[in-house]
Design an enzyme around this catalytic site. Structure first.
Site, PDB file in Angstrom:
ATOM      1  N   SER A   1      50.726  20.020 -73.267  1.00  0.00           N
ATOM      2  CA  SER A   1      49.749  18.949 -73.454  1.00  0.00           C
ATOM      3  C   SER A   1      48.548  19.197 -72.558  1.00  0.00           C
ATOM      4  O   SER A   1      48.529  20.135 -71.755  1.00  0.00           O
ATOM      5  CB  SER A   1      50.382  17.598 -73.126  1.00  0.00           C
ATOM      6  OG  SER A   1      50.546  17.495 -71.730  1.00  0.00           O
ATOM      7  N   LYS A   2      47.571  18.333 -72.724  1.00  0.00           N
ATOM      8  CA  LYS A   2      46.299  18.454 -71.993  1.00  0.00           C
ATOM      9  C   LYS A   2      46.487  18.634 -70.495  1.00  0.00           C
ATOM     10  O   LYS A   2      45.781  19.396 -69.861  1.00  0.00           O
ATOM     11  CB  LYS A   2      45.491  17.179 -72.226  1.00  0.00           C
ATOM     12  CG  LYS A   2      44.276  17.416 -73.061  1.00  0.00           C
ATOM     13  CD  LYS A   2      43.252  16.292 -72.861  1.00  0.00           C
ATOM     14  CE  LYS A   2      42.119  16.495 -73.828  1.00  0.00           C
ATOM     15  NZ  LYS A   2      42.325  15.878 -75.126  1.00  0.00           N
TER      16      LYS A   2
END
Ligand code: GLU
Length: 467
Positions: free
Chosen positions: A240-241
Protein backbone atom coordinates in the site's frame (compact mmCIF):
# COMPACT_ATOMS: atom_id res chain seq x y z
CA UNK A 1 1.94 -23.96 -32.05
CA UNK A 2 2.91 -20.34 -31.85
CA UNK A 3 2.89 -19.04 -28.30
CA UNK A 4 0.66 -16.02 -27.83
CA UNK A 5 0.40 -14.20 -24.52
CA UNK A 6 -1.46 -11.08 -23.62
CA UNK A 7 -1.48 -8.33 -21.07
CA UNK A 8 -5.06 -7.35 -20.30
CA UNK A 9 -5.14 -4.37 -17.95
CA UNK A 10 -8.24 -2.46 -16.97
CA UNK A 11 -7.52 1.24 -17.48
CA UNK A 12 -7.80 2.58 -13.97
CA UNK A 13 -5.46 5.53 -14.31
CA UNK A 14 -2.34 3.85 -13.04
CA UNK A 15 -0.14 0.92 -13.91
CA UNK A 16 0.41 -0.94 -10.67
CA UNK A 17 3.72 -2.76 -10.37
CA UNK A 18 1.92 -6.06 -9.87
CA UNK A 19 0.38 -5.56 -13.29
CA UNK A 20 3.62 -4.24 -14.71
CA UNK A 21 5.32 -7.42 -13.61
CA UNK A 22 2.57 -9.53 -15.20
CA UNK A 23 3.15 -7.59 -18.42
CA UNK A 24 6.89 -8.19 -18.20
CA UNK A 25 6.46 -11.93 -17.64
CA UNK A 26 4.02 -12.24 -20.53
CA UNK A 27 6.41 -10.31 -22.73
CA UNK A 28 9.48 -12.32 -21.76
CA UNK A 29 7.68 -15.63 -22.06
CA UNK A 30 6.45 -14.79 -25.55
CA UNK A 31 9.82 -13.46 -26.70
CA UNK A 32 11.70 -16.39 -25.17
CA UNK A 33 9.57 -18.81 -27.18
CA UNK A 34 9.57 -16.75 -30.35
CA UNK A 35 5.88 -16.07 -29.87
CA UNK A 36 3.70 -12.98 -29.74
CA UNK A 37 2.78 -10.63 -26.94
CA UNK A 38 -0.58 -8.91 -27.31
CA UNK A 39 -2.28 -6.09 -25.52
CA UNK A 40 -5.95 -5.94 -24.63
CA UNK A 41 -7.45 -2.97 -22.88
CA UNK A 42 -10.30 -4.14 -20.68
CA UNK A 43 -12.28 -0.96 -20.90
CA UNK A 44 -15.81 -2.18 -20.34
CA UNK A 45 -16.16 0.11 -17.34
CA UNK A 46 -16.77 3.15 -19.50
CA UNK A 47 -16.69 5.62 -16.63
CA UNK A 48 -13.18 4.80 -15.51
CA UNK A 49 -11.76 4.06 -18.93
CA UNK A 50 -10.76 7.52 -20.01
CA UNK A 51 -8.26 8.20 -22.75
CA UNK A 52 -5.89 9.36 -20.05
CA UNK A 53 -6.17 6.01 -18.25
CA UNK A 54 -5.45 4.19 -21.51
CA UNK A 55 -2.46 6.44 -22.23
CA UNK A 56 -1.03 5.67 -18.80
CA UNK A 57 -0.90 2.01 -19.83
CA UNK A 58 0.58 2.66 -23.27
CA UNK A 59 3.17 5.06 -21.87
CA UNK A 60 4.06 2.74 -19.01
CA UNK A 61 4.60 -0.24 -21.29
CA UNK A 62 6.62 1.81 -23.76
CA UNK A 63 8.71 3.22 -20.95
CA UNK A 64 9.44 -0.33 -19.76
CA UNK A 65 10.38 -1.31 -23.30
CA UNK A 66 7.59 -3.89 -23.57
CA UNK A 67 6.60 -3.56 -27.19
CA UNK A 68 3.50 -5.48 -28.11
CA UNK A 69 2.54 -7.15 -31.36
CA UNK A 70 -0.53 -6.31 -33.42
CA UNK A 71 -3.01 -3.53 -32.71
CA UNK A 72 -4.24 -3.40 -29.12
CA UNK A 73 -7.72 -4.88 -28.69
CA UNK A 74 -10.26 -2.73 -26.90
CA UNK A 75 -12.66 -5.00 -25.10
CA UNK A 76 -15.50 -2.49 -25.29
CA UNK A 77 -15.57 -2.79 -29.07
CA UNK A 78 -16.32 -6.48 -28.86
CA UNK A 79 -19.63 -6.38 -27.04
CA UNK A 80 -21.60 -7.71 -29.99
CA UNK A 81 -19.34 -10.74 -30.22
CA UNK A 82 -19.70 -11.35 -26.48
CA UNK A 83 -23.48 -11.23 -26.82
CA UNK A 84 -23.35 -13.64 -29.76
CA UNK A 85 -21.45 -16.15 -27.67
CA UNK A 86 -24.05 -15.91 -24.93
CA UNK A 87 -26.72 -16.51 -27.57
CA UNK A 88 -24.81 -19.56 -28.75
CA UNK A 89 -24.64 -20.87 -25.19
CA UNK A 90 -28.39 -20.38 -24.82
CA UNK A 91 -28.96 -22.29 -28.03
CA UNK A 92 -26.71 -25.12 -26.89
CA UNK A 93 -28.70 -25.36 -23.67
CA UNK A 94 -25.58 -24.33 -21.76
CA UNK A 95 -27.09 -21.11 -20.45
CA UNK A 96 -30.50 -19.93 -19.31
CA UNK A 97 -32.43 -16.81 -18.46
CA UNK A 98 -32.78 -16.00 -14.81
CA UNK A 99 -35.63 -13.72 -13.75
CA UNK A 100 -34.75 -13.43 -10.09
CA UNK A 101 -35.23 -9.93 -8.78
CA UNK A 102 -32.62 -8.12 -6.73
CA UNK A 103 -34.78 -8.74 -3.63
CA UNK A 104 -34.98 -12.45 -4.31
CA UNK A 105 -31.22 -12.65 -4.74
CA UNK A 106 -30.68 -10.73 -1.52
CA UNK A 107 -33.03 -13.12 0.26
CA UNK A 108 -31.13 -16.07 -1.18
CA UNK A 109 -27.86 -14.68 0.16
CA UNK A 110 -29.44 -13.97 3.53
CA UNK A 111 -30.79 -17.49 3.80
CA UNK A 112 -27.42 -18.99 2.87
CA UNK A 113 -25.74 -16.83 5.48
CA UNK A 114 -28.23 -17.89 8.15
CA UNK A 115 -27.58 -21.53 7.25
CA UNK A 116 -23.85 -20.84 7.27
CA UNK A 117 -23.50 -21.74 3.61
CA UNK A 118 -21.53 -19.65 1.14
CA UNK A 119 -23.86 -17.17 -0.57
CA UNK A 120 -24.46 -18.81 -3.92
CA UNK A 121 -27.17 -18.61 -6.50
CA UNK A 122 -29.51 -21.53 -5.81
CA UNK A 123 -30.41 -22.37 -9.41
CA UNK A 124 -34.02 -21.18 -9.14
CA UNK A 125 -34.37 -20.67 -12.91
CA UNK A 126 -31.94 -23.35 -14.03
CA UNK A 127 -34.48 -25.97 -14.90
CA UNK A 128 -37.67 -23.98 -15.05
CA UNK A 129 -39.56 -23.95 -18.26
CA UNK A 130 -39.15 -20.64 -20.11
CA UNK A 131 -42.95 -20.47 -20.36
CA UNK A 132 -43.02 -19.73 -16.63
CA UNK A 133 -41.05 -16.56 -17.24
CA UNK A 134 -42.76 -13.38 -16.05
CA UNK A 135 -43.80 -11.28 -19.03
CA UNK A 136 -41.49 -8.41 -19.99
CA UNK A 137 -39.51 -8.83 -16.78
CA UNK A 138 -35.77 -8.12 -16.90
CA UNK A 139 -33.49 -11.12 -16.80
CA UNK A 140 -29.85 -12.06 -16.65
CA UNK A 141 -28.34 -14.94 -18.56
CA UNK A 142 -26.49 -17.49 -16.49
CA UNK A 143 -24.17 -20.32 -17.37
CA UNK A 144 -25.53 -23.79 -16.65
CA UNK A 145 -22.44 -24.80 -14.73
CA UNK A 146 -21.69 -28.43 -13.93
CA UNK A 147 -22.96 -29.33 -10.46
CA UNK A 148 -20.98 -32.47 -9.86
CA UNK A 149 -17.40 -33.54 -10.43
CA UNK A 150 -14.49 -31.18 -10.19
CA UNK A 151 -12.60 -28.65 -12.21
CA UNK A 152 -8.83 -28.95 -12.30
CA UNK A 153 -6.52 -26.24 -13.53
CA UNK A 154 -3.02 -27.40 -14.40
CA UNK A 155 -1.41 -24.16 -13.46
CA UNK A 156 2.14 -23.68 -14.70
CA UNK A 157 3.13 -21.91 -11.48
CA UNK A 158 0.76 -23.21 -8.83
CA UNK A 159 0.61 -26.82 -10.04
CA UNK A 160 -2.73 -28.63 -10.19
CA UNK A 161 -5.47 -26.73 -8.43
CA UNK A 162 -8.84 -28.41 -7.97
CA UNK A 163 -12.26 -27.12 -7.05
CA UNK A 164 -15.38 -29.20 -6.52
CA UNK A 165 -17.99 -28.01 -9.02
CA UNK A 166 -20.69 -28.01 -6.39
CA UNK A 167 -18.85 -25.13 -4.77
CA UNK A 168 -19.52 -22.93 -7.76
CA UNK A 169 -22.81 -21.46 -8.82
CA UNK A 170 -24.28 -20.51 -12.17
CA UNK A 171 -22.37 -17.36 -12.97
CA UNK A 172 -23.93 -14.49 -14.83
CA UNK A 173 -22.84 -14.10 -18.46
CA UNK A 174 -25.08 -11.22 -19.46
CA UNK A 175 -26.41 -8.66 -17.03
CA UNK A 176 -30.00 -7.53 -17.03
CA UNK A 177 -28.98 -4.36 -18.88
CA UNK A 178 -27.66 -6.58 -21.65
CA UNK A 179 -23.96 -6.01 -20.97
CA UNK A 180 -21.59 -8.98 -20.88
CA UNK A 181 -19.79 -9.74 -17.64
CA UNK A 182 -16.08 -9.57 -17.22
CA UNK A 183 -15.77 -13.35 -16.84
CA UNK A 184 -17.41 -13.94 -20.17
CA UNK A 185 -15.63 -11.17 -22.05
CA UNK A 186 -12.19 -12.39 -20.98
CA UNK A 187 -12.89 -15.92 -22.15
CA UNK A 188 -14.28 -14.88 -25.52
CA UNK A 189 -11.44 -12.43 -26.13
CA UNK A 190 -8.70 -14.84 -25.10
CA UNK A 191 -10.23 -17.46 -27.34
CA UNK A 192 -10.62 -15.15 -30.32
CA UNK A 193 -7.13 -13.74 -29.91
CA UNK A 194 -5.71 -17.30 -29.95
CA UNK A 195 -4.08 -16.81 -26.61
CA UNK A 196 -2.12 -19.91 -25.64
CA UNK A 197 -0.91 -18.80 -22.20
CA UNK A 198 -2.70 -16.63 -19.68
CA UNK A 199 -0.15 -15.28 -17.22
CA UNK A 200 -1.67 -13.07 -14.54
CA UNK A 201 -1.84 -12.37 -10.81
CA UNK A 202 -3.10 -15.16 -8.58
CA UNK A 203 -5.94 -12.93 -7.42
CA UNK A 204 -7.56 -14.19 -10.63
CA UNK A 205 -7.26 -17.86 -9.76
CA UNK A 206 -10.84 -18.22 -8.58
CA UNK A 207 -12.03 -16.54 -11.77
CA UNK A 208 -10.11 -19.11 -13.73
CA UNK A 209 -12.30 -21.97 -12.53
CA UNK A 210 -15.37 -20.09 -13.63
CA UNK A 211 -13.78 -19.15 -16.92
CA UNK A 212 -12.82 -22.79 -17.49
CA UNK A 213 -16.53 -23.66 -17.31
CA UNK A 214 -17.32 -21.17 -20.04
CA UNK A 215 -14.59 -22.61 -22.27
CA UNK A 216 -15.96 -26.10 -21.75
CA UNK A 217 -19.54 -25.03 -22.37
CA UNK A 218 -18.44 -23.56 -25.72
CA UNK A 219 -16.34 -26.63 -26.52
CA UNK A 220 -13.22 -24.47 -26.76
CA UNK A 221 -9.71 -25.50 -25.79
CA UNK A 222 -8.45 -23.91 -22.62
CA UNK A 223 -5.26 -21.88 -22.74
CA UNK A 224 -2.54 -22.77 -20.26
CA UNK A 225 -2.68 -20.73 -17.09
CA UNK A 226 0.12 -19.36 -14.94
CA UNK A 227 -0.91 -17.45 -11.83
CA UNK A 228 1.79 -15.26 -10.36
CA UNK A 229 1.97 -14.73 -6.60
CA UNK A 230 1.22 -11.16 -5.64
CA UNK A 231 3.73 -8.56 -4.56
CA UNK A 232 3.42 -7.67 -0.88
CA UNK A 233 4.94 -4.84 1.11
CA UNK A 234 8.32 -5.27 2.83
CA UNK A 235 6.48 -6.27 6.02
CA UNK A 236 4.44 -8.95 4.29
CA UNK A 237 1.20 -6.94 4.40
CA UNK A 238 -0.71 -5.99 1.27
CA UNK A 239 1.36 -3.45 -0.67
CA UNK A 240 0.00 0.00 0.00
CA UNK A 241 0.89 3.67 -0.18
CA UNK A 242 2.53 3.69 3.20
CA UNK A 243 5.17 1.25 1.93
CA UNK A 244 6.24 3.53 -0.89
CA UNK A 245 5.78 3.80 -4.64
CA UNK A 246 3.40 1.33 -6.22
CA UNK A 247 2.78 2.49 -9.74
CA UNK A 248 5.12 2.71 -12.67
CA UNK A 249 4.76 6.49 -12.88
CA UNK A 250 5.69 6.88 -9.22
CA UNK A 251 8.87 4.86 -9.71
CA UNK A 252 9.72 6.89 -12.80
CA UNK A 253 9.19 10.13 -10.89
CA UNK A 254 11.41 8.85 -8.12
CA UNK A 255 14.20 8.48 -10.64
CA UNK A 256 14.14 4.73 -11.21
CA UNK A 257 15.36 3.67 -14.65
CA UNK A 258 13.03 1.41 -16.60
CA UNK A 259 15.68 -1.28 -17.06
CA UNK A 260 16.27 -1.25 -13.30
CA UNK A 261 12.57 -1.56 -12.52
CA UNK A 262 12.19 -4.41 -15.03
CA UNK A 263 15.30 -6.13 -13.75
CA UNK A 264 14.07 -5.82 -10.19
CA UNK A 265 10.50 -6.94 -10.94
CA UNK A 266 11.82 -9.92 -12.83
CA UNK A 267 14.02 -11.01 -9.94
CA UNK A 268 11.12 -10.52 -7.59
CA UNK A 269 9.52 -13.91 -7.85
CA UNK A 270 11.67 -15.38 -10.58
CA UNK A 271 15.18 -16.69 -10.29
CA UNK A 272 17.93 -18.16 -12.36
CA UNK A 273 20.78 -19.22 -10.10
CA UNK A 274 22.51 -16.20 -8.63
CA UNK A 275 22.00 -14.02 -11.68
CA UNK A 276 21.04 -10.59 -10.36
CA UNK A 277 21.72 -8.00 -13.04
CA UNK A 278 20.29 -9.13 -16.32
CA UNK A 279 20.05 -7.28 -19.60
CA UNK A 280 16.87 -7.52 -21.64
CA UNK A 281 18.60 -9.98 -24.01
CA UNK A 282 19.63 -12.19 -21.11
CA UNK A 283 16.16 -11.95 -19.61
CA UNK A 284 14.62 -13.15 -22.86
CA UNK A 285 17.15 -15.92 -23.19
CA UNK A 286 16.72 -17.20 -19.63
CA UNK A 287 13.10 -16.56 -18.76
CA UNK A 288 10.68 -19.41 -18.43
CA UNK A 289 7.76 -20.08 -16.13
CA UNK A 290 9.50 -22.87 -14.24
CA UNK A 291 11.66 -20.25 -12.54
CA UNK A 292 8.63 -18.48 -11.03
CA UNK A 293 8.24 -19.10 -7.30
CA UNK A 294 4.97 -19.95 -5.59
CA UNK A 295 5.10 -17.74 -2.55
CA UNK A 296 4.23 -14.05 -2.44
CA UNK A 297 7.13 -11.71 -3.02
CA UNK A 298 8.04 -8.85 -0.74
CA UNK A 299 8.83 -5.53 -2.27
CA UNK A 300 12.36 -4.52 -1.28
CA UNK A 301 12.85 -0.83 -2.02
CA UNK A 302 16.47 -0.93 -0.82
CA UNK A 303 17.37 -3.63 -3.27
CA UNK A 304 15.60 -1.76 -6.05
CA UNK A 305 17.66 1.33 -5.20
CA UNK A 306 20.81 -0.75 -5.41
CA UNK A 307 19.89 -2.28 -8.76
CA UNK A 308 19.01 1.18 -9.99
CA UNK A 309 22.47 2.43 -9.06
CA UNK A 310 24.03 -0.38 -11.07
CA UNK A 311 21.95 0.43 -14.14
CA UNK A 312 22.56 4.13 -13.72
CA UNK A 313 26.30 3.63 -13.90
CA UNK A 314 25.85 1.52 -17.02
CA UNK A 315 23.53 3.99 -18.71
CA UNK A 316 24.57 6.12 -21.64
CA UNK A 317 25.72 9.62 -20.64
CA UNK A 318 23.70 11.41 -23.30
CA UNK A 319 20.51 9.65 -22.33
CA UNK A 320 21.03 10.45 -18.63
CA UNK A 321 21.80 14.05 -19.52
CA UNK A 322 18.56 14.36 -21.46
CA UNK A 323 16.61 12.98 -18.56
CA UNK A 324 18.31 15.29 -16.09
CA UNK A 325 17.66 18.29 -18.34
CA UNK A 326 13.98 17.48 -18.57
CA UNK A 327 13.82 17.33 -14.78
CA UNK A 328 15.80 20.57 -14.46
CA UNK A 329 13.37 22.38 -16.75
CA UNK A 330 10.88 22.15 -13.90
CA UNK A 331 13.10 24.31 -11.70
CA UNK A 332 13.19 28.10 -11.88
CA UNK A 333 16.57 28.52 -10.22
CA UNK A 334 18.22 26.68 -13.10
CA UNK A 335 18.80 27.87 -16.63
CA UNK A 336 18.59 25.08 -19.18
CA UNK A 337 20.25 25.83 -22.51
CA UNK A 338 22.75 24.21 -24.86
CA UNK A 339 25.69 25.39 -22.84
CA UNK A 340 24.27 23.85 -19.65
CA UNK A 341 23.46 20.65 -21.52
CA UNK A 342 27.04 20.53 -22.67
CA UNK A 343 28.36 21.02 -19.15
CA UNK A 344 26.17 18.29 -17.70
CA UNK A 345 27.16 15.86 -20.41
CA UNK A 346 30.81 16.54 -19.63
CA UNK A 347 30.17 15.99 -15.92
CA UNK A 348 28.05 12.89 -16.34
CA UNK A 349 30.79 10.24 -15.97
CA UNK A 350 31.57 11.69 -12.54
CA UNK A 351 27.97 12.42 -11.58
CA UNK A 352 26.57 9.00 -12.31
CA UNK A 353 29.12 7.33 -10.08
CA UNK A 354 27.67 9.14 -7.09
CA UNK A 355 23.91 8.90 -7.58
CA UNK A 356 21.42 6.12 -6.89
CA UNK A 357 18.61 7.52 -8.97
CA UNK A 358 17.75 10.21 -11.47
CA UNK A 359 16.38 12.55 -8.83
CA UNK A 360 19.69 12.50 -6.97
CA UNK A 361 21.54 12.75 -10.24
CA UNK A 362 19.52 15.83 -11.19
CA UNK A 363 20.10 17.33 -7.79
CA UNK A 364 23.84 16.83 -8.16
CA UNK A 365 23.91 18.13 -11.72
CA UNK A 366 21.81 21.21 -11.05
CA UNK A 367 24.75 23.42 -10.11
CA UNK A 368 25.86 23.37 -13.74
CA UNK A 369 22.88 25.51 -14.69
CA UNK A 370 22.26 27.52 -11.52
CA UNK A 371 21.58 31.18 -12.04
CA UNK A 372 23.93 33.60 -10.28
CA UNK A 373 24.30 34.54 -7.51
CA UNK A 374 24.36 31.03 -6.10
CA UNK A 375 22.83 30.10 -2.80
CA UNK A 376 25.31 28.40 -0.54
CA UNK A 377 24.78 25.55 1.86
CA UNK A 378 25.98 26.33 5.37
CA UNK A 379 28.83 23.88 4.88
CA UNK A 380 29.86 25.65 1.69
CA UNK A 381 29.74 29.05 3.39
CA UNK A 382 32.40 27.90 5.85
CA UNK A 383 34.89 27.82 3.01
CA UNK A 384 34.05 31.28 1.78
CA UNK A 385 35.86 33.17 4.50
CA UNK A 386 38.21 36.09 3.78
CA UNK A 387 41.01 33.59 3.56
CA UNK A 388 38.97 31.43 1.20
CA UNK A 389 38.22 34.44 -0.95
CA UNK A 390 41.91 35.33 -1.13
CA UNK A 391 42.63 31.87 -2.40
CA UNK A 392 39.85 32.25 -4.95
CA UNK A 393 41.28 35.54 -6.19
CA UNK A 394 44.74 34.05 -6.47
CA UNK A 395 43.71 30.92 -8.30
CA UNK A 396 41.35 32.75 -10.62
CA UNK A 397 44.24 34.81 -11.96
CA UNK A 398 46.13 31.65 -12.83
CA UNK A 399 43.09 30.02 -14.33
CA UNK A 400 42.28 33.09 -16.39
CA UNK A 401 45.70 32.87 -17.99
CA UNK A 402 45.20 29.27 -19.15
CA UNK A 403 45.04 28.99 -22.94
CA UNK A 404 42.95 25.84 -22.75
CA UNK A 405 40.69 24.58 -20.01
CA UNK A 406 41.03 20.81 -19.96
CA UNK A 407 40.88 18.88 -16.67
CA UNK A 408 44.63 18.20 -17.06
CA UNK A 409 45.51 21.90 -17.47
CA UNK A 410 43.35 22.76 -14.50
CA UNK A 411 44.79 20.03 -12.32
CA UNK A 412 48.32 21.15 -13.13
CA UNK A 413 47.46 24.76 -12.37
CA UNK A 414 45.82 23.94 -9.03
CA UNK A 415 48.78 21.85 -7.94
CA UNK A 416 51.31 24.48 -8.93
CA UNK A 417 49.31 27.10 -7.06
CA UNK A 418 49.06 24.88 -3.97
CA UNK A 419 52.79 24.38 -4.02
CA UNK A 420 53.49 28.06 -4.47
CA UNK A 421 51.27 28.98 -1.51
CA UNK A 422 52.38 25.99 0.53
CA UNK A 423 48.82 24.77 0.82
CA UNK A 424 47.24 21.39 0.49
CA UNK A 425 45.28 20.80 -2.71
CA UNK A 426 42.10 20.46 -0.66
CA UNK A 427 42.55 23.94 0.79
CA UNK A 428 42.17 25.27 -2.74
CA UNK A 429 39.64 22.78 -4.02
CA UNK A 430 37.14 23.34 -1.21
CA UNK A 431 36.65 27.11 -1.57
CA UNK A 432 36.56 26.60 -5.33
CA UNK A 433 33.95 23.90 -5.07
CA UNK A 434 31.89 26.02 -2.69
CA UNK A 435 32.07 29.06 -4.97
CA UNK A 436 31.28 27.12 -8.12
CA UNK A 437 28.59 24.73 -6.93
CA UNK A 438 27.20 26.27 -3.74
CA UNK A 439 27.85 22.92 -2.03
CA UNK A 440 30.73 20.84 -0.78
CA UNK A 441 30.23 17.86 -3.07
CA UNK A 442 30.73 17.62 -6.80
CA UNK A 443 32.61 15.47 -9.25
CA UNK A 444 36.40 15.96 -9.25
CA UNK A 445 37.30 19.63 -9.06
CA UNK A 446 39.29 19.56 -12.32
CA UNK A 447 36.35 17.99 -14.14
CA UNK A 448 33.94 20.43 -12.54
CA UNK A 449 35.89 23.48 -13.61
CA UNK A 450 36.52 22.17 -17.07
CA UNK A 451 32.83 21.35 -17.58
CA UNK A 452 31.70 24.79 -16.43
CA UNK A 453 34.15 26.45 -18.80
CA UNK A 454 36.45 29.34 -18.14
CA UNK A 455 33.94 32.17 -18.51
CA UNK A 456 31.44 30.65 -16.14
CA UNK A 457 34.15 29.76 -13.61
CA UNK A 458 35.36 33.35 -13.65
CA UNK A 459 31.83 34.70 -13.34
CA UNK A 460 31.06 32.48 -10.38
CA UNK A 461 34.27 33.31 -8.58
CA UNK A 462 33.71 37.01 -9.18
CA UNK A 463 30.21 36.77 -7.81
CA UNK A 464 31.75 35.48 -4.54
CA UNK A 465 34.85 37.66 -4.31
CA UNK A 466 33.00 40.73 -5.44
CA UNK A 467 35.52 41.74 -8.11
N1 GLU B 1 -8.33 -6.81 -16.49
C1 GLU B 1 -7.87 -7.64 -15.43
C2 GLU B 1 -7.09 -6.80 -14.43
O1 GLU B 1 -6.66 -5.72 -14.76
C3 GLU B 1 -6.94 -8.73 -15.88
C4 GLU B 1 -7.63 -9.83 -16.52
C5 GLU B 1 -6.75 -10.96 -16.91
O2 GLU B 1 -5.51 -10.83 -16.95
O3 GLU B 1 -7.31 -11.98 -17.24
O4 GLU B 1 -6.96 -7.24 -13.31
Amino acid sequence: MKIRTRFAPSPTGLLHIGNARAALFNYLFARHHGGEFLLRIEDTDRERSTQHAVDVIFDGLKWMGLDWDEEPVFQSTRQKRHEDVVQALLEKGQAYRCYCTAEELAEMREKARAEKRPPRYDGTWRDRDPSEAPKDAPYTIRLKAPQTGETIIHDLVQGDVTVANEEMDDLILLRSDGTPTYLLAVVVDDHDMDITHVIRGDDHLTNTFRQAMIYRAMGWNLPQFAHLPLIHGPDGAKLSKRHGAQSVVEFRDEGILPEALCNYLLRLGWGHGDAEILSREEQIRLFDLDGVGQSPSRMDYVKLAHINGVWLRRADDKRLTDDVLSRLRERDDVEVNDEVAHRILALMPGLKERAKNLVELTENAAFAGLKLPLRFTSKAEKFLTDEGKDILRGISEKLAALPSFTPEDIDRTLRAFAEEKDLKLGAIAQPLRAALTGTTTSPGIDLTLSALGKDEVMARIRSVTGQ
